[in-house]
Write a protein that holds these residues in place. Structure first.
Motif, PDB file in Angstrom:
ATOM      1  N   PRO A 133     121.180  42.689 -20.543  1.00 36.80           N
ATOM      2  CA  PRO A 133     121.231  43.012 -21.968  1.00 36.80           C
ATOM      3  C   PRO A 133     122.610  43.507 -22.376  1.00 36.80           C
ATOM      4  O   PRO A 133     123.232  44.283 -21.657  1.00 36.80           O
ATOM      5  N   LEU A 134     123.123  43.050 -23.492  1.00 34.98           N
ATOM      6  CA  LEU A 134     124.407  43.425 -24.109  1.00 34.98           C
ATOM      7  C   LEU A 134     125.613  42.795 -23.431  1.00 34.98           C
ATOM      8  O   LEU A 134     126.668  42.631 -24.023  1.00 34.98           O
ATOM      9  N   LEU A 135     125.494  42.440 -22.147  1.00 29.72           N
ATOM     10  CA  LEU A 135     126.680  41.945 -21.436  1.00 29.72           C
ATOM     11  C   LEU A 135     126.646  40.447 -21.211  1.00 29.72           C
ATOM     12  O   LEU A 135     127.662  39.840 -20.919  1.00 29.72           O
ATOM     13  N   GLY A 136     125.477  39.831 -21.329  1.00 34.45           N
ATOM     14  CA  GLY A 136     125.397  38.398 -21.072  1.00 34.45           C
ATOM     15  C   GLY A 136     125.117  38.104 -19.617  1.00 34.45           C
ATOM     16  O   GLY A 136     124.736  38.994 -18.854  1.00 34.45           O
ATOM     17  N   PHE A 140     108.823  33.534  -3.532  1.00 37.26           N
ATOM     18  CA  PHE A 140     107.899  33.315  -4.648  1.00 37.26           C
ATOM     19  C   PHE A 140     108.160  34.221  -5.843  1.00 37.26           C
ATOM     20  O   PHE A 140     107.306  34.364  -6.701  1.00 37.26           O
ATOM     21  N   ALA A 141     109.361  34.826  -5.904  1.00 39.80           N
ATOM     22  CA  ALA A 141     109.676  35.616  -7.095  1.00 39.80           C
ATOM     23  C   ALA A 141     109.895  34.695  -8.292  1.00 39.80           C
ATOM     24  O   ALA A 141     109.638  35.084  -9.432  1.00 39.80           O
ATOM     25  N   ASP A 142     110.364  33.459  -8.030  1.00 41.06           N
ATOM     26  CA  ASP A 142     110.623  32.559  -9.157  1.00 41.06           C
ATOM     27  C   ASP A 142     109.343  31.948  -9.713  1.00 41.06           C
ATOM     28  O   ASP A 142     109.375  31.267 -10.737  1.00 41.06           O
ATOM     29  N   VAL A 143     108.211  32.200  -9.046  1.00 42.54           N
ATOM     30  CA  VAL A 143     106.943  31.754  -9.614  1.00 42.54           C
ATOM     31  C   VAL A 143     106.554  32.678 -10.761  1.00 42.54           C
ATOM     32  O   VAL A 143     106.051  32.244 -11.792  1.00 42.54           O
ATOM     33  N   ILE A 144     106.835  33.979 -10.592  1.00 48.36           N
ATOM     34  CA  ILE A 144     106.426  34.973 -11.580  1.00 48.36           C
ATOM     35  C   ILE A 144     107.463  35.095 -12.696  1.00 48.36           C
ATOM     36  O   ILE A 144     107.149  35.081 -13.873  1.00 48.36           O
ATOM     37  N   PHE A 145     108.762  35.217 -12.299  1.00 37.84           N
ATOM     38  CA  PHE A 145     109.817  35.377 -13.300  1.00 37.84           C
ATOM     39  C   PHE A 145     110.655  34.111 -13.352  1.00 37.84           C
ATOM     40  O   PHE A 145     110.782  33.406 -12.356  1.00 37.84           O
ATOM     41  N   THR A 146     111.257  33.854 -14.514  1.00 34.14           N
ATOM     42  CA  THR A 146     112.155  32.700 -14.596  1.00 34.14           C
ATOM     43  C   THR A 146     113.494  33.067 -13.970  1.00 34.14           C
ATOM     44  O   THR A 146     113.962  34.198 -14.086  1.00 34.14           O
ATOM     45  N   ARG A 147     114.091  32.086 -13.284  1.00 40.41           N
ATOM     46  CA  ARG A 147     115.390  32.295 -12.657  1.00 40.41           C
ATOM     47  C   ARG A 147     116.431  32.673 -13.707  1.00 40.41           C
ATOM     48  O   ARG A 147     116.494  32.085 -14.765  1.00 40.41           O
ATOM     49  N   GLY A 148     117.254  33.662 -13.378  1.00 47.39           N
ATOM     50  CA  GLY A 148     118.323  34.055 -14.289  1.00 47.39           C
ATOM     51  C   GLY A 148     117.909  35.132 -15.265  1.00 47.39           C
ATOM     52  O   GLY A 148     118.747  35.696 -15.940  1.00 47.39           O
ATOM     53  N   SER A 149     116.601  35.443 -15.341  1.00 43.07           N
ATOM     54  CA  SER A 149     116.190  36.489 -16.268  1.00 43.07           C
ATOM     55  C   SER A 149     116.463  37.862 -15.662  1.00 43.07           C
ATOM     56  O   SER A 149     116.755  37.987 -14.470  1.00 43.07           O
ATOM     57  N   PHE A 150     116.389  38.879 -16.510  1.00 44.27           N
ATOM     58  CA  PHE A 150     116.728  40.231 -16.074  1.00 44.27           C
ATOM     59  C   PHE A 150     115.803  40.713 -14.963  1.00 44.27           C
ATOM     60  O   PHE A 150     116.244  41.260 -13.956  1.00 44.27           O
ATOM     61  N   PHE A 151     114.497  40.435 -15.127  1.00 48.45           N
ATOM     62  CA  PHE A 151     113.548  40.952 -14.132  1.00 48.45           C
ATOM     63  C   PHE A 151     113.668  40.217 -12.804  1.00 48.45           C
ATOM     64  O   PHE A 151     113.481  40.811 -11.734  1.00 48.45           O
TER      65      PHE A 151
END
Lengths: 222, 349
Positions: free
Chosen positions: B106-109, B274-285
């Protein structure tokens, strides 16, 4: 920015190089030499040759200088004294050599400045690991292999020198750490052609093997 | 203008990373004392703060206020230089590790969660580590104490011997990845939803690396340089107060960095299966989960170190040298040979 960094590392390299010669304590000289190598590695990085820079640090600063430092530490080399009287001829020789070096550098700089071919691209992939590896194993394979055989020869040579079998007479060999002696040398009563040799790690052990009771044995003294 | 912002961002990144790492290192010391105490049926330091949580800071204050003794016949300049070299070399390797993937902050890109990315990152790590030997060797020599000298020499000999096996054990991974860039190596392990770790393809290389890394950091069972029963405290016998603390710090930072290298090369770095199953790649979480996963793996290695210290006895010096040169080195070479052969005939990657 780049110029500032260049001046910083170049000055560091020259300062350390002067310190190598000027220091009286050999260990300080060795440390200054490490400084020279590291600042040279920084200069290589700025010249877009990161692989050479890393190898410079690993091989020269990390391996060769460690050995030099070890030797200085283990031999406990004393501080060099003022030895003006000996080797006086070195002073004029140094002056002449320095003059030649300066002339050479001037010559090179002059012709590089005059040459019409200027380096064009500031970004090149010549210094990258993959391109160096590629050319080492294709166009420069023969020199590369010859160098590796040379290094192998150095290793084998060092090993043979370190554990050389010194022949003294037939059937007698001296190996560092282990002493092998023919029996008649220790026991005068044994016949000269007795083939049996004694292998032991020390005189005490030899004496014990031959059942020689030492009259100077401290445990048997009253 | 852009370059100035870049420099400021890098500076902030370095500060944050170093602070976090130093905090973890401080708590590793506490964890080591508590876990060792648990293994040995004691309590350990549990008085300062909740369950001993403030003990590292109490220790630091004590180090600062102790008298700084310099031996009379020491070589003063080198005596002061040695702990600085040890700590600097330990800290400098930290800038190349990818702590997480490129993340939308957030704020930094979108930012890569690492400090520096360059072509020869792995060689840089090995180079800086090899310079760290000087800290120990010079400390032993400059103290003008026979125990220190013996400890320093032992330590340097050990580090040089095991550096070979360490470097060779990494070549298997380099052959697989075809690059020395740590971030590319980590990204190559993102297959199969982040479970394509190189330990699956390089189990032998991993074991060799683990053993050599323990020897490199002079930890149990390879802690001969500071074998208390023989050498008082090894190379830092004559060091006191903050200078001793620097050596102490360097040892634990080295533990941390070799654990980071093991994580990066063999355990998939920041890849959480399997983290990319739950969150989209590149997102903060996704980035947050990745960083936590990375730290979790590193902390697992740190725990392994402590566990070994509570379990294993010490090697004898000839055993150490025989093991390093006559077993570990040939096995590492065999690993390279096997990996290269398999890569020629099968398309693994």
């Amino acid at each position: 920015m780049l110029v500032l960094l260049f001046i910083l590392f170049a000055a560091l390299a020259i300062g350390c190089a002067l310190a190598v010669v000027a220091q009286r304590n050999p260990l300080y000289s060795a440390i200054s030499l490490i400084g020279v190598f590291i600042s040279l590695a920084c200069l290589y990085v700025m010249l877009a040759a990161p692989f050479i820079a890393a190898v410079q640090v690993i091989v020269y600063a990390g391996a060769i200088m460690v050995l030099v430092v070890f030797v200085i530490m283990l031999l406990n080399v004393e501080q060099e004294e003022h030895r003006r009287s000996r080797m006086k001829f070195l002073v004029p020789a140094a002056v002449v050599l320095a003059a030649i070096l300066t002339a050479e550098a001037t010559f090179i700089i002059y012709f590089v400045e005059k040459s019409p071919v200027k380096p064009t691209s500031s970004v090149s992939d010549i210094g990258l690991t993959s391109s160096i590896g590629g050319s080492l194993f294709t166009s420069y394979l023969l020199p590369f292999e010859i160098t590796s055989i040379l290094l192998l020869m150095a290793i084998v040579g060092a090993m043979t020198l370190a554990r050389r079998l010194k022949e003294t007479s037939s059937g007698v060999a001296v190996v560092p750490g282990t002493t092998v002696l023919p029996l008649h040398l220790l026991d005068p009563t044994a016949p000269l052609d007795e083939p049996l040799a004694v292998e032991a790690y020390g005189t005490d052990e030899v004496a014990k093997l031959l059942d020689i009771t030492d009259e100077h044995d401290p445990s048997k003294r009253d | 203008m852009d370059s100035i912002i870049d420099i400021i961002l890098k500076f902030v990144a370095i500060t944050v990373a170093f602070t976090v790492v130093l905090l973890i290192v401080a708590y590793t010391v506490l964890a080591e004392r508590r876990v060792l105490a648990f293994i040995q049926g004691r309590l350990g330091p549990n008085r300062v703060g909740f369950g001993g949580a403030l003990q590292p800071f109490a220790d630091l204050l004590k180090f600062i206020f102790k008298e700084d003794i310099v031996p009379d016949k020491s070589t003063r300049f080198i005596y002061f230089l040695a702990p600085v070299i040890a700590t600097m070399a330990a800290l400098m390797t930290m800038i190349v590790y990818p702590f997480g993937p490129e993340t939308q902050i957030p704020l930094l890109g979108s930012l890569p969660l690492s400090i520096a990315r360059f072509d020869v990152a792995l060689l840089y790590v090995l180079g800086v580590t090899s310079v760290g030997v000087y800290g120990i060797a010079l400390a032993g020599w400059s103290s003008n104490n026979k125990y220190s000298l013996m400890g320093g020499l032992r330590s340097s000999a050990q580090m040089i011997s095991y550096e070979l096996a360490l470097g060779l054990s990494l070549i298997g991974v380099i052959l697989l990845a075809g690059t020395l860039d740590l971030q590319t190596i980590v990204e190559m392990q993102s297959r199969w939803h982040g479970a394509g770790w190189f330990i699956l393809l390089q189990p032998l290389g991993f074991v060799i690396y683990l053993i050599a890394a323990i020897a490199e950091t002079n930890r149990v069972p390879f802690d001969l340089p500071e074998a208390e029963t023989e050498l008082v405290a090894g190379f830092h016998t004559e060091y006191s107060a903050m200078k001793f603390a620097l050596f102490f710090l360097a040892e634990y930072i080295n533990m941390f960095t070799v654990s980071m290298l093991a994580t990066t090369l063999f355990l998939g770095g920041w890849n959480v299966p399997f983290a990319d199953v739950i969150f989209t790649r590149g997102s903060f979480f996704f980035g947050l989960v990745s960083v936590i996963g990375f730290l979790f793996k590193v902390i697992f290695f740190l725990f392994l170190y402590i566990w070994l210290r509570g379990t294993l006895p010490r090697f004898r010096f000839d055993q150490l040298m025989n093991f390093g040169w006559k077993f570990l080195l040939p096995v590492a070479l065999l690993n390279i040979f096997l990996t290269a052969t398999v890569l020629v005939f099968f398309d693994v990657i």
